[in-house]
Scaffold this motif. Structure first.
Motif, PDB file in Angstrom:
ATOM      1  N   LEU A 290       0.939  -1.074   0.210  1.00  0.00           N
ATOM      2  CA  LEU A 290       0.126  -0.062  -0.084  1.00  0.00           C
ATOM      3  C   LEU A 290       0.839   1.248  -0.069  1.00  0.00           C
ATOM      4  O   LEU A 290       0.450   2.102  -0.732  1.00  0.00           O
ATOM      5  CB  LEU A 290      -0.899  -0.205   1.248  1.00  0.00           C
ATOM      6  CG  LEU A 290      -1.937   0.922   1.147  1.00  0.00           C
ATOM      7  CD1 LEU A 290      -2.993   1.098   0.112  1.00  0.00           C
ATOM      8  CD2 LEU A 290      -3.015   0.911   2.411  1.00  0.00           C
ATOM      9  N   ILE A 293       2.142   2.609  -3.471  1.00  0.00           N
ATOM     10  CA  ILE A 293       1.039   3.291  -4.423  1.00  0.00           C
ATOM     11  C   ILE A 293       1.001   4.622  -4.181  1.00  0.00           C
ATOM     12  O   ILE A 293       1.164   4.838  -3.037  1.00  0.00           O
ATOM     13  CB  ILE A 293      -0.207   2.474  -4.132  1.00  0.00           C
ATOM     14  CG1 ILE A 293      -0.272   1.060  -4.659  1.00  0.00           C
ATOM     15  CG2 ILE A 293      -1.382   3.391  -5.172  1.00  0.00           C
ATOM     16  CD1 ILE A 293      -1.790   0.403  -3.887  1.00  0.00           C
ATOM     17  N   GLY A 295       0.157   7.850  -3.042  1.00  0.00           N
ATOM     18  CA  GLY A 295      -1.198   8.025  -2.434  1.00  0.00           C
ATOM     19  C   GLY A 295      -2.135   8.943  -3.058  1.00  0.00           C
ATOM     20  O   GLY A 295      -3.206   9.152  -3.037  1.00  0.00           O
ATOM     21  N   LEU A 298      -4.052   7.306  -5.919  1.00  0.00           N
ATOM     22  CA  LEU A 298      -5.107   6.472  -5.372  1.00  0.00           C
ATOM     23  C   LEU A 298      -6.220   7.442  -4.901  1.00  0.00           C
ATOM     24  O   LEU A 298      -7.463   7.012  -5.015  1.00  0.00           O
ATOM     25  CB  LEU A 298      -4.588   5.524  -4.018  1.00  0.00           C
ATOM     26  CG  LEU A 298      -5.301   4.495  -3.600  1.00  0.00           C
ATOM     27  CD1 LEU A 298      -5.864   3.719  -4.592  1.00  0.00           C
ATOM     28  CD2 LEU A 298      -4.673   4.077  -2.361  1.00  0.00           C
ATOM     29  N   ALA A 302      -9.923   7.305  -6.406  1.00  0.00           N
ATOM     30  CA  ALA A 302     -11.302   6.836  -5.584  1.00  0.00           C
ATOM     31  C   ALA A 302     -12.248   7.999  -5.706  1.00  0.00           C
ATOM     32  O   ALA A 302     -13.541   7.843  -5.812  1.00  0.00           O
ATOM     33  CB  ALA A 302     -10.747   6.568  -4.261  1.00  0.00           C
ATOM     34  N   THR A 338      -5.690   5.010   3.430  1.00  0.00           N
ATOM     35  CA  THR A 338      -4.290   5.336   3.035  1.00  0.00           C
ATOM     36  C   THR A 338      -3.112   5.709   3.875  1.00  0.00           C
ATOM     37  O   THR A 338      -2.209   5.993   3.744  1.00  0.00           O
ATOM     38  CB  THR A 338      -4.453   6.254   1.712  1.00  0.00           C
ATOM     39  OG1 THR A 338      -4.906   7.436   2.199  1.00  0.00           O
ATOM     40  CG2 THR A 338      -5.030   5.670   0.570  1.00  0.00           C
TER      41      THR A 338
END
Length: 494
Positions: A290, A293, A295, A298, A302, A338
């Protein structure tokens, strides 16, 4: 039947649930000496108490802004159907109604009586001239702003300072009377002790902080009755009103995100540290992946996916406020999903250390169940890390909302926040003359909130982290030429 329709947004319910949980926790620990001792140390911190006063002011504004309703528009008489306004208002909107309703045409500078840009005005004789038009509300009570505005501002400022000073004296008297009655001493003795700083809680620092806030708030609200103290934005909204409304969004982002972060970090961090083996490997792989990735990407993916879902299911949302609140709640969830990895890593390391302690080994030897060991021995001994991490992450989350809204993936554009204020003001920074007050207002309010949160976080760390206290006590003993054997052993163990 009431003329109001109470509206409970998702974030409202969660904020008051979090507040109720905090109050319940305070009620639970009030008679447990080992739990309340760190809070007493925190109450003795001068910087911590000053920061807490500022945070309490922001929190009060945020809570008042979390009580929503829809006013009655028509109906209710003779059995007719009641119709409520589409706009969802809060109690803060009611209290700040003069600021909310007094809209101008466009930009106006702080405490101005004219618009910021020239317009073409047609005179009665048919001639057209270019000049700065008078504001509809700001300084409208002045007959000649050129000569009357500065004296009027000075008079209102002095009046506000007098009101603020009077309220501060009243607060000083009430605090002293309360403390004197509790300690069964005279008013003069208690007042002298307070200002000498010999009380356990630094009441002198608290009163000074309250005094500074009142001396600032008094003139601001005195001037706000007739002026736009922080100017107006592009559509003529009062910037002071926008700044006060942005506080709730920042607090929601900073607090509700922890509701998502905490369960994940606590569960996975303690499991990884206590069970070890494959459980530890899987959890480490999870948060390492995680963390790999980006942030921002991401979060952007989303949020944009959520936006598409809201656009295709518009019938799910009764009002624009419900729609904006759903996006705010989802942003909190994404930020929480996150940002739990850092706290999880800290808790894993602490649980690894705790499981080797003698009392944990003894509990395992006596056959105590793992769940009971975790809940009775591991969890209470990592709560100081959790509390410190939560308070220190708060300011980071507030700044994250501003950055995400600035790049267009933060809160809904219809929601007032520091990020949307900065995003709306950024293009105006390049114009000539520059429109600086929206950005400056958002910066100052956000700076005060983040600074108070950081100072309070430092005080919480000093009060709750045992390693800080051990180092401080060891330093004092070293200065005096002696080191306590108990402290030396404790320091060596750590």
């Amino acid at each position: 039947m009431s003329d109001l329709k109470i509206v409970v947004l998702w974030t409202d319910a969660l904020v008051f649930l979090l507040l109720a949980g905090t109050l319940a926790f305070g009620f639970y620990i009030r008679r447990k000496e080992h739990l309340i001792a760190p809070w007493r140390r925190l109450a003795q911190s001068r910087a911590g108490m000053a920061a807490l006063v500022v945070l309490a002011l922001f929190l009060g504004i945020g809570l008042v802004d979390s009580l929503h309703f829809r006013p009655l528009v028509s109906g209710g008489g003779n059995g007719s159907e009641r119709s409520y306004a589409v706009e969802v208002l809060s109690l803060l909107d009611v209290l700040l109604a003069p600021l909310r309703e007094r809209k101008e045409k466009t930009y106006s500078a702080p405490l101005a009586a004219h618009l910021f840009a020239k317009e073409t005005i047609e005179l009665p004789d048919g001639r057209q001239i270019r000049e700065y038009p008078r504001l509809l509300h700001g300084g409208a009570h002045l007959r000649d702003p050129a000569t009357e505005r500065i004296p009027d501002i000075g008079m209102r400022t002095a009046r506000g300072v007098a009101y603020g000073g009077g309220l501060w004296l009243l607060a000083d008297v009430l605090v002293t009377l309360t403390l004197a009655r509790r300690r069964r001493t005279t008013f003069s003795t208690m007042h002298r002790d307070v200002w000498r700083g010999v009380t356990g809680i630094p009441w002198n620092v608290i009163l000074i902080t309250v005094g500074v806030l009142l001396l600032v708030a008094g003139p601001v609200f005195s001037l706000a009755a007739e002026y736009h103290v922080l100017g107006t934005d592009k559509v003529g909204q009062d910037v002071l009103y926008l700044s006060l409304k942005s506080i709730r969004t920042a607090l929601v982002i900073g607090t509700l995100t922890t509701l998502v972060t905490l369960p994940l970090a606590l569960l996975l961090g303690i499991m990884a540290g206590y069970f070890g083996g494959r459980t530890d490997d899987v959890i480490q792989y999870l948060y390492t992946t995680l963390n790999s990735i980006p942030g921002v990407l991401l979060i952007a993916a989303a949020v944009l996916t959520t936006q598409v879902y809201m656009d295709t299911h518009a019938d799910m949302f009764e009002t624009v406020s419900h729609r904006a609140d759903f996006r705010l709640l989802f942003l909190c969830i994404i930020l929480g999903m996150t940002s739990w990895t850092g706290l999880c890593r800290l808790l894993r390391g602490e649980a690894l250390k705790l499981r080797e302690m003698d009392y944990i080994q003894a509990a395992q030897a006596f056959g105590v169940r793992r769940l009971r060991i975790i809940t009775r021995h591991i969890l209470p001994n990592v709560m100081h890390i959790v509390l410190i991490a939560i308070v220190m992450d708060f300011s980071g989350l507030v700044l994250a909302e501003a950055v995400l809204s600035y790049v267009g993936v933060g809160v809904d554009p219809s929601m007032i926040s520091f990020g949307t204020m900065i995003n709306g003001a950024r293009l105006e920074m390049a114009r000539e003359p520059m429109v600086w007050w929206s950005l400056a207002a958002a910066f100052v309010f956000m700076f005060l909130l983040v600074l108070a949160a950081n100072l309070f976080a430092d005080a919480v760390r000093d009060a709750f982290d045992p390693r800080v206290r051990v180092r401080a006590r060891t330093t004092v003993d070293d200065t005096e030429g002696t080191v306590s054997p108990a402290l030396a052993v404790e320091g060596a163990m750590r």
